[in-house]
Write a protein that holds these residues in place. Structure first.
Motif, short mmCIF file in Angstrom:
data_model
loop_
_atom_site.label_atom_id
_atom_site.label_comp_id
_atom_site.label_asym_id
_atom_site.label_seq_id
_atom_site.Cartn_x
_atom_site.Cartn_y
_atom_site.Cartn_z
N VAL A 1 -6.67 11.83 -15.04
CA VAL A 1 -7.23 10.54 -14.26
C VAL A 1 -8.67 10.26 -14.35
O VAL A 1 -9.61 11.05 -14.30
CB VAL A 1 -6.91 10.57 -12.82
CG1 VAL A 1 -7.27 9.46 -11.96
CG2 VAL A 1 -5.34 10.82 -12.46
N SER B 1 -10.88 3.71 -5.40
CA SER B 1 -11.23 4.85 -5.99
C SER B 1 -10.91 6.02 -4.66
O SER B 1 -11.86 6.80 -4.47
CB SER B 1 -12.52 4.84 -6.33
OG SER B 1 -12.79 4.13 -7.11
N SER C 1 -12.35 8.04 -14.06
CA SER C 1 -13.13 7.05 -13.47
C SER C 1 -14.23 6.54 -14.63
O SER C 1 -14.51 7.20 -15.41
CB SER C 1 -13.78 7.78 -12.38
OG SER C 1 -14.94 6.69 -11.72
N LEU D 1 -3.42 8.09 -4.48
CA LEU D 1 -4.44 7.29 -4.97
C LEU D 1 -4.19 5.83 -4.97
O LEU D 1 -3.54 5.48 -5.47
CB LEU D 1 -4.70 7.71 -6.61
CG LEU D 1 -5.50 6.93 -7.48
CD1 LEU D 1 -7.32 7.24 -6.82
CD2 LEU D 1 -5.64 7.41 -8.69
N ASP E 1 -6.22 -0.18 -13.26
CA ASP E 1 -5.07 -0.07 -12.39
C ASP E 1 -5.21 -0.73 -11.20
O ASP E 1 -6.34 -0.44 -10.35
CB ASP E 1 -4.79 1.23 -12.57
CG ASP E 1 -3.18 1.51 -12.27
OD1 ASP E 1 -2.52 0.77 -11.68
OD2 ASP E 1 -2.69 2.72 -12.87
N VAL F 1 -9.17 14.87 -12.17
CA VAL F 1 -9.94 13.60 -11.97
C VAL F 1 -11.53 13.67 -12.38
O VAL F 1 -12.19 14.69 -11.98
CB VAL F 1 -9.73 12.89 -10.44
CG1 VAL F 1 -10.45 11.49 -10.59
CG2 VAL F 1 -8.27 12.94 -10.09
N PRO G 1 -6.67 2.93 -6.42
CA PRO G 1 -7.71 2.94 -7.60
C PRO G 1 -8.47 1.81 -7.16
O PRO G 1 -9.70 1.66 -7.60
CB PRO G 1 -6.93 2.57 -9.03
CG PRO G 1 -5.46 2.07 -8.41
CD PRO G 1 -5.20 2.89 -7.14
N LEU H 1 -8.76 4.58 -13.42
CA LEU H 1 -9.06 3.82 -12.11
C LEU H 1 -9.29 2.30 -12.35
O LEU H 1 -8.83 1.25 -11.53
CB LEU H 1 -10.01 4.55 -11.53
CG LEU H 1 -9.53 5.75 -10.60
CD1 LEU H 1 -9.02 6.68 -11.31
CD2 LEU H 1 -10.96 6.22 -9.56
N GLU H 2 -10.29 2.02 -13.11
CA GLU H 2 -10.85 0.56 -13.20
C GLU H 2 -9.83 -0.43 -13.87
O GLU H 2 -10.00 -1.57 -13.86
CB GLU H 2 -12.29 0.50 -13.94
CG GLU H 2 -13.10 1.07 -13.15
CD GLU H 2 -13.27 2.62 -13.34
OE1 GLU H 2 -13.95 3.19 -12.24
OE2 GLU H 2 -12.81 3.08 -13.97
N THR I 1 -0.65 1.58 -6.73
CA THR I 1 -1.08 3.10 -6.17
C THR I 1 -0.25 4.30 -6.63
O THR I 1 0.84 4.02 -7.32
CB THR I 1 -0.74 3.06 -4.55
OG1 THR I 1 0.59 2.83 -4.32
CG2 THR I 1 -1.57 2.41 -3.79
N LEU J 1 -16.28 9.01 -5.62
CA LEU J 1 -14.64 9.00 -5.29
C LEU J 1 -14.53 9.58 -3.87
O LEU J 1 -15.42 10.29 -3.30
CB LEU J 1 -13.91 9.76 -6.07
CG LEU J 1 -14.03 9.32 -7.76
CD1 LEU J 1 -12.98 10.12 -8.63
CD2 LEU J 1 -13.94 7.74 -7.95
#
Length: 474
Positions: free
Chosen positions: A204, A112, A206, A107, A234, A167, A109, A231-232, A237, A146
């Motif tokens: 996880v 995304s 979003s 991943l 971090d 996710v 982030p 996600l936002e 990977t 995503l």
């Protein structure tokens, strides 16, 4: 010459046999993921019909026709080749899309994007909006898309996880208490129970919000023991052994055990809530008072001061009637900052909950089985009352009562007149559609002034049920 011909035929046959073996091996790597998704989706996609009445007749027919088409698609889905060796997506359900990555994934982030390595194939890209209201175009347009990318290369791994990922997006309607459960926590429970019944997975998120994690922290910790990956927030990977993107939903406030391999129900979700807010083995709540003559506790759930609709205009008189019948009354006015652990403690030790149709009635999830739940149903909200909150009562084995107000009890009568079709036959109005201007009349312009004589009768029924429940408590 015959010898040469025979040798050529043998070589061709051998080559074809090798190609067949290679194709079979490729299929076997990914068909386990295809099969697992399809077994779940094939059943889930058929559960839409229980909720089609939330739309007008034309829309309901449209979704019904789509459902029939989806049954054909689901039944033949196994005939299609996988999208890549590891990525599988099923888009046949009317409520949600679901993608799985059956193998190691990285991943990133910042973009995304979930990457998988497939050195033998060209780059393949899938996209998903991981929020279970696929039928609502306006909301889905706000959900971040995503990416799932399969190709010959992927980013280097910074943080390696041993558990797979689920996710989803925490945007959409999540700020509303009802939708936080209906579109988030309950679908998350269903998805986890379907794919990772051992509970070992990583959440996880979003479009993560700090207030969301803070408000539902206890439930999220029981769902997964691992820290949440946002996600936002971090840049590193992350590597996962596999991943599921999207959430499975069975319908409004519904968990259908026939659609889950582990046969979970809404009662199991309620057990999870109890574990979250007690951190002890699930035990019956002790009686508030050992004396047999104690009064049942009634929680009157009220709309907040910042809300101007669906309020009880004669609330003080209603409370007085409740006390006269024999209840101890607690007025509960939740807001965005209400502690859910305190709300749970209050409702879990109560015998009756009463409130006007609205998101605050989602707290009925905190009631004990065999307690009493009475919903006051304003004009024009009959379908939503049953679909949203009546199902909670049925799913938790709670005694359920509806008090459907009459035209004279609605504030809309003063504005539109007693004989207006909006009040006389709201179902006829809704058959033509449920546009915002009609919805706002029933949900945002309407208050209630309860007929105390008529409402007293319903309260007496609730009192008898509560006393019976109290007798079983002892």
């Amino acid at each position: 010459m015959k010898k040469i011909l025979g040798s050529s035929r043998a070589a061709i046959a051998t080559t074809l046999f090798c190609l067949l073996l290679l194709w079979f091996h490729t299929m076997s790597l990914s068909m386990s993921s295809i099969s697992r998704i399809n077994n779940i989706i094939a059943a889930t996609s058929l559960s839409w019909s229980s909720s089609t009445y939330t739309f007008n007749n034309d829309q309901a027919r449209k979704f019904s026709n789509l459902q029939e088409q989806n049954q054909v698609m689901v039944s033949t889905l196994g005939k299609f080749l996988p999208m890549s060796n590891q990525i599988s997506c099923n888009r046949t359900c009317l409520r949600y899309d679901l993608c799985t990555i059956d193998g190691s994934t990285v991943l990133d982030p910042t973009t995304s994007t979930f990457f998988t390595m497939d050195p033998t194939s060209p780059v393949h890209v899938e996209k998903i909006r991981p929020y279970p209201r696929k039928y609502e175009d306006y909301i889905m347009g706000q959900i971040k898309e995503l990416n799932l990318v399969s190709g010959p290369s992927s980013p280097q791994c910074t943080i390696r996880h041993e558990a797979p990922a689920i996710v989803f997006s925490a945007r959409g309607h999540t700020g509303n208490f009802f939708h936080a459960f209906n579109d988030g926590l309950i679908p998350l429970f269903i998805t986890a129970s379907s794919f990772y019944p051992d509970g070992d997975f990583i959440i996880v998120v979003s479009e993560f919000h700090d207030w969301w994690q803070s408000k539902y922290a206890e439930i999220l910790k029981v769902l997964s023991k691992h820290p949440i990956v946002a996600l936002e927030k971090d840049n590193a990977t992350h590597c996962f052994p596999s991943a599921t993107l999207g959430l499975i939903a069975h319908g409004f406030m519904t968990i259908d055990p026939t659609l889950i391999p582990t046969s979970k129900t809404l009662m199991h979700f309620r057990d999870l809530i109890e574990k979250a807010y007690t951190q002890n083995p699930i035990l019956p709540s002790p009686p508030l008072d050992p004396k047999p003559e104690r009064r049942p506790r009634l929680v009157l759930t009220c709309r907040g001061n910042d809300v101007s609709s669906r309020r009880i205009l004669n609330q003080d008189e209603v409370i007085q009637v409740m006390k006269e019948i024999g209840f101890d009354v607690i007025v509960f006015q939740p807001n965005r900052y209400t502690s859910l652990s305190e709300a749970y403690a209050m409702l879990n030790s109560s015998h009756v909950m009463v409130g006007v149709h609205g998101a605050a009635l989602t707290h009925a999830l905190f009631l004990r089985p065999r307690s009493v739940f009475m919903q006051v149903v304003p004009i024009g909200t009959e379908w939503a009352a049953d679909a949203f909150y009546g199902r909670i009562a049925k799913g938790l084995n709670v005694n359920y009562l509806e008090y459907k107000i009459r035209v004279e009890e609605s504030s809309l009568m003063e504005k539109y007149g007693k004989d207006n079709v909006l009040l006389k036959d709201p179902s006829a109005v809704q058959k033509k559609g449920w546009p915002t201007e009609i919805m706002d009349i029933y949900l945002k312009q309407q208050n209630v002034k309860l007929d105390l004589v008529r409402f007293r009768k319903s309260l007496k029924s609730a009192y008898l049920m509560a006393k019976k429940f109290m007798h079983k408590e002892r």
